[in-house]
Design a protein around this motif. Structure first.
Motif, mmCIF file in Angstrom:
data_model
loop_
_atom_site.group_PDB
_atom_site.id
_atom_site.type_symbol
_atom_site.label_atom_id
_atom_site.label_comp_id
_atom_site.label_asym_id
_atom_site.label_seq_id
_atom_site.Cartn_x
_atom_site.Cartn_y
_atom_site.Cartn_z
ATOM 1 N N ALA A 89 0.789 -1.026 0.345
ATOM 2 C CA ALA A 89 0.134 0.017 0.032
ATOM 3 C C ALA A 89 0.999 1.206 -0.510
ATOM 4 C CB ALA A 89 -0.762 -0.057 1.106
ATOM 5 N N LYS A 90 1.829 0.945 0.769
ATOM 6 C CA LYS A 90 2.915 2.619 0.988
ATOM 7 C C LYS A 90 3.596 2.331 -0.316
ATOM 8 C CE LYS A 90 4.154 4.663 4.105
ATOM 9 N NZ LYS A 90 4.140 6.250 4.355
ATOM 10 N N CYS A 91 4.223 1.274 -0.969
ATOM 11 C CA CYS A 91 4.488 1.579 -2.249
ATOM 12 C C CYS A 91 3.962 2.310 -3.609
ATOM 13 C CB CYS A 91 5.224 0.475 -2.966
ATOM 14 S SG CYS A 91 6.192 -0.189 -2.051
ATOM 15 N N ARG A 92 2.379 2.209 -3.069
ATOM 16 C CA ARG A 92 1.124 2.269 -4.473
ATOM 17 C C ARG A 92 0.747 3.737 -3.777
ATOM 18 N NH1 ARG A 92 -1.676 -0.078 -8.528
ATOM 19 N NH2 ARG A 92 -4.127 1.449 -7.952
ATOM 20 N N LEU A 93 1.368 4.689 -2.937
ATOM 21 C CA LEU A 93 0.213 5.629 -2.017
ATOM 22 C C LEU A 93 1.987 6.764 -2.408
ATOM 23 C CD1 LEU A 93 -2.025 5.112 -0.831
ATOM 24 C CD2 LEU A 93 -2.513 6.131 -2.448
ATOM 25 N N ALA A 94 2.555 6.042 -2.650
ATOM 26 C CA ALA A 94 4.103 6.819 -2.245
ATOM 27 C C ALA A 94 3.511 7.864 -1.071
ATOM 28 C CB ALA A 94 4.697 8.233 -3.130
ATOM 29 N N VAL A 95 2.674 9.376 -0.659
ATOM 30 C CA VAL A 95 2.948 10.234 0.171
ATOM 31 C C VAL A 95 1.384 9.374 1.031
ATOM 32 C CG1 VAL A 95 2.929 12.208 1.362
ATOM 33 C CG2 VAL A 95 4.675 11.451 -0.357
ATOM 34 N N GLU A 96 0.893 9.094 1.660
ATOM 35 C CA GLU A 96 0.271 8.954 2.629
ATOM 36 C C GLU A 96 -0.515 8.953 4.376
ATOM 37 O OE1 GLU A 96 -3.366 9.741 3.195
ATOM 38 O OE2 GLU A 96 -3.500 9.909 1.307
ATOM 39 N N PRO A 97 -0.140 10.490 4.416
ATOM 40 C CA PRO A 97 0.283 9.762 5.720
ATOM 41 C C PRO A 97 -0.314 9.442 6.646
ATOM 42 C CG PRO A 97 -0.250 13.037 5.103
ATOM 43 C CD PRO A 97 -0.908 10.977 3.601
ATOM 44 N N ALA A 98 -2.035 8.979 6.252
ATOM 45 C CA ALA A 98 -3.000 8.315 6.652
ATOM 46 C C ALA A 98 -2.711 6.888 6.969
ATOM 47 C CB ALA A 98 -4.335 8.101 5.912
ATOM 48 N N LEU A 99 -1.860 6.563 6.294
ATOM 49 C CA LEU A 99 -0.922 4.907 6.632
ATOM 50 C C LEU A 99 -0.065 4.515 7.858
ATOM 51 C CD1 LEU A 99 -0.273 4.008 3.355
ATOM 52 C CD2 LEU A 99 -2.480 3.854 4.323
ATOM 53 N N ASP A 100 0.196 6.088 8.111
ATOM 54 C CA ASP A 100 1.812 5.758 9.068
ATOM 55 C C ASP A 100 0.893 5.685 10.645
ATOM 56 O OD1 ASP A 100 3.510 6.989 7.700
ATOM 57 O OD2 ASP A 100 3.317 9.083 7.452
ATOM 58 N N ASP A 101 -0.604 5.963 10.771
ATOM 59 C CA ASP A 101 -1.307 5.395 11.570
ATOM 60 C C ASP A 101 -2.381 4.801 11.279
ATOM 61 O OD1 ASP A 101 -2.492 5.079 14.535
ATOM 62 O OD2 ASP A 101 -2.830 7.614 14.611
ATOM 63 N N LEU A 102 -1.913 2.898 11.252
ATOM 64 C CA LEU A 102 -2.548 2.060 11.017
ATOM 65 C C LEU A 102 -4.430 2.747 11.893
ATOM 66 C CD1 LEU A 102 -1.154 -0.323 8.954
ATOM 67 C CD2 LEU A 102 -2.633 1.199 8.323
ATOM 68 N N LYS A 103 -3.995 2.338 12.915
ATOM 69 C CA LYS A 103 -5.346 2.016 14.557
ATOM 70 C C LYS A 103 -5.893 3.011 13.811
ATOM 71 C CE LYS A 103 -6.689 1.548 19.113
ATOM 72 N NZ LYS A 103 -8.085 1.334 18.240
ATOM 73 N N LYS A 104 -5.241 4.589 14.245
ATOM 74 C CA LYS A 104 -6.498 5.680 13.401
ATOM 75 C C LYS A 104 -7.369 5.074 12.615
ATOM 76 C CE LYS A 104 -6.801 10.621 13.687
ATOM 77 N NZ LYS A 104 -7.864 10.539 13.213
ATOM 78 N N LEU A 105 -6.762 5.326 11.078
ATOM 79 C CA LEU A 105 -7.011 4.836 10.043
ATOM 80 C C LEU A 105 -8.312 4.025 10.155
ATOM 81 C CD1 LEU A 105 -7.301 5.126 6.666
ATOM 82 C CD2 LEU A 105 -5.396 3.762 6.276
ATOM 83 N N PHE A 106 -7.896 2.606 10.230
ATOM 84 C CA PHE A 106 -8.582 1.962 10.863
ATOM 85 C C PHE A 106 -10.194 2.341 11.798
ATOM 86 C CE2 PHE A 106 -5.263 -1.570 9.582
ATOM 87 C CZ PHE A 106 -6.195 -1.521 8.570
ATOM 88 N N ASP A 107 -9.879 2.727 12.653
ATOM 89 C CA ASP A 107 -11.091 4.164 13.262
ATOM 90 C C ASP A 107 -11.963 4.307 12.601
ATOM 91 O OD1 ASP A 107 -10.223 2.150 15.523
ATOM 92 O OD2 ASP A 107 -9.562 3.300 16.766
ATOM 93 N N ASP A 108 -11.604 5.799 11.825
ATOM 94 C CA ASP A 108 -11.831 6.152 10.844
ATOM 95 C C ASP A 108 -12.866 5.946 10.433
ATOM 96 O OD1 ASP A 108 -10.218 8.572 12.195
ATOM 97 O OD2 ASP A 108 -9.409 9.286 10.895
ATOM 98 N N LEU A 109 -12.440 4.900 9.169
ATOM 99 C CA LEU A 109 -13.074 3.923 8.005
ATOM 100 C C LEU A 109 -14.346 3.241 9.040
ATOM 101 C CD1 LEU A 109 -10.357 2.444 6.009
ATOM 102 C CD2 LEU A 109 -11.832 4.410 5.642
ATOM 103 N N ARG A 110 -13.670 2.441 10.017
ATOM 104 C CA ARG A 110 -15.370 2.149 11.097
ATOM 105 C C ARG A 110 -16.301 2.533 10.871
ATOM 106 N NH1 ARG A 110 -14.513 -1.360 16.933
ATOM 107 N NH2 ARG A 110 -16.691 -2.070 16.705
ATOM 108 N N ASN A 111 -15.845 4.190 11.752
ATOM 109 C CA ASN A 111 -16.745 4.900 12.567
ATOM 110 C C ASN A 111 -17.700 5.180 11.421
ATOM 111 O OD1 ASN A 111 -17.657 7.387 13.821
ATOM 112 N ND2 ASN A 111 -16.260 8.878 12.460
ATOM 113 N N ALA A 112 -16.626 5.330 10.387
ATOM 114 C CA ALA A 112 -17.158 6.901 8.724
ATOM 115 C C ALA A 112 -18.546 5.562 7.859
ATOM 116 C CB ALA A 112 -16.714 6.492 7.830
ATOM 117 N N PHE A 113 -18.265 4.219 7.911
ATOM 118 C CA PHE A 113 -18.928 2.906 7.863
ATOM 119 C C PHE A 113 -19.974 2.725 8.813
ATOM 120 C CE2 PHE A 113 -20.547 -1.179 8.185
ATOM 121 C CZ PHE A 113 -21.277 -1.376 6.967
ATOM 122 N N GLU A 114 -19.923 2.641 10.280
ATOM 123 C CA GLU A 114 -21.120 2.569 10.616
ATOM 124 C C GLU A 114 -22.326 3.632 10.691
ATOM 125 O OE1 GLU A 114 -19.146 1.149 14.819
ATOM 126 O OE2 GLU A 114 -19.371 -0.678 13.846
#
Length: 182
Positions: A89-114
């Protein structure tokens, strides 16, 4: 948590991947015609991501996780698999700050879904004017992602879907089966 073995796990994962690809294709189609109402494109993207994540776990562990807790599901994968997916995923995106904190990213996606799948629910405590006013105030204040009610992280999600797709394809390939059985 449903438990499947061998060929059954592979068949169910294949069906899950087909369904995920359908949701992702629908999201792409809606996006291509400029349809962004009700967060439909983002919701379809999150559903596709979730199904791919669950398929990856199923292919590796023969268990299919039942929840929307993406961080918990992610951690069902081995460390090697998580590293492989993350690095892709990092190689695909090069620069994507959200990938630096996967727990927060996954929590944000869960919150957005729910909370975002039924957009009227996130505004249950606001009338229509108050909801519109909150949106205008957020935009006027600069639209800081950290202050948003819902954070969809489309770039990070697309990168993770790509990496999960690659991982699932590798797990389902005949060469993987030959390596596992050697």
């Amino acid at each position: 948590m449903p438990n499947f073995e061998g060929a059954q796990a592979d068949e169910i994962a294949r069906r899950m991947i087909d369904v995920a690809e359908g949701y992702l294709a629908d999201a792409d189609q809606l996006s291509s015609i400029g349809c962004y109402s009700e967060n439909g494109v983002s919701m379809l993207g999150i559903i596709g991501f979730e199904i791919y994540l669950k398929a990856a776990v199923l292919l590796e562990t023969e268990f299919r996780p039942p929840s929307h807790d993406y961080w918990k599901i992610w951690n069902m994968l081995s460390e090697d698999s998580r590293d492989k997916i993350y690095n892709e995923a990092k190689c695909r995106l090069a620069v994507e700050p959200a990938l630096d904190d996967l727990k927060k990213l996954f929590d944000d996606l869960r919150n957005a879904f729910e909370k975002g799948r039924y957009s009227y629910e996130i505004n249950d405590d606001r009338n229509a004017d108050a909801a519109a006013s909150a949106g205008r105030k957020w935009i006027a204040a600069g639209g800081n992602l950290a202050d948003a009610d819902l954070r969809f992280h489309p770039e990070a999600r697309v990168g993770l879907v790509h990496a999960l797709r690659e991982f699932c394809n590798d797990m389902r390939s005949p060469s993987h089966d030959a390596t596992e059985n050697a």
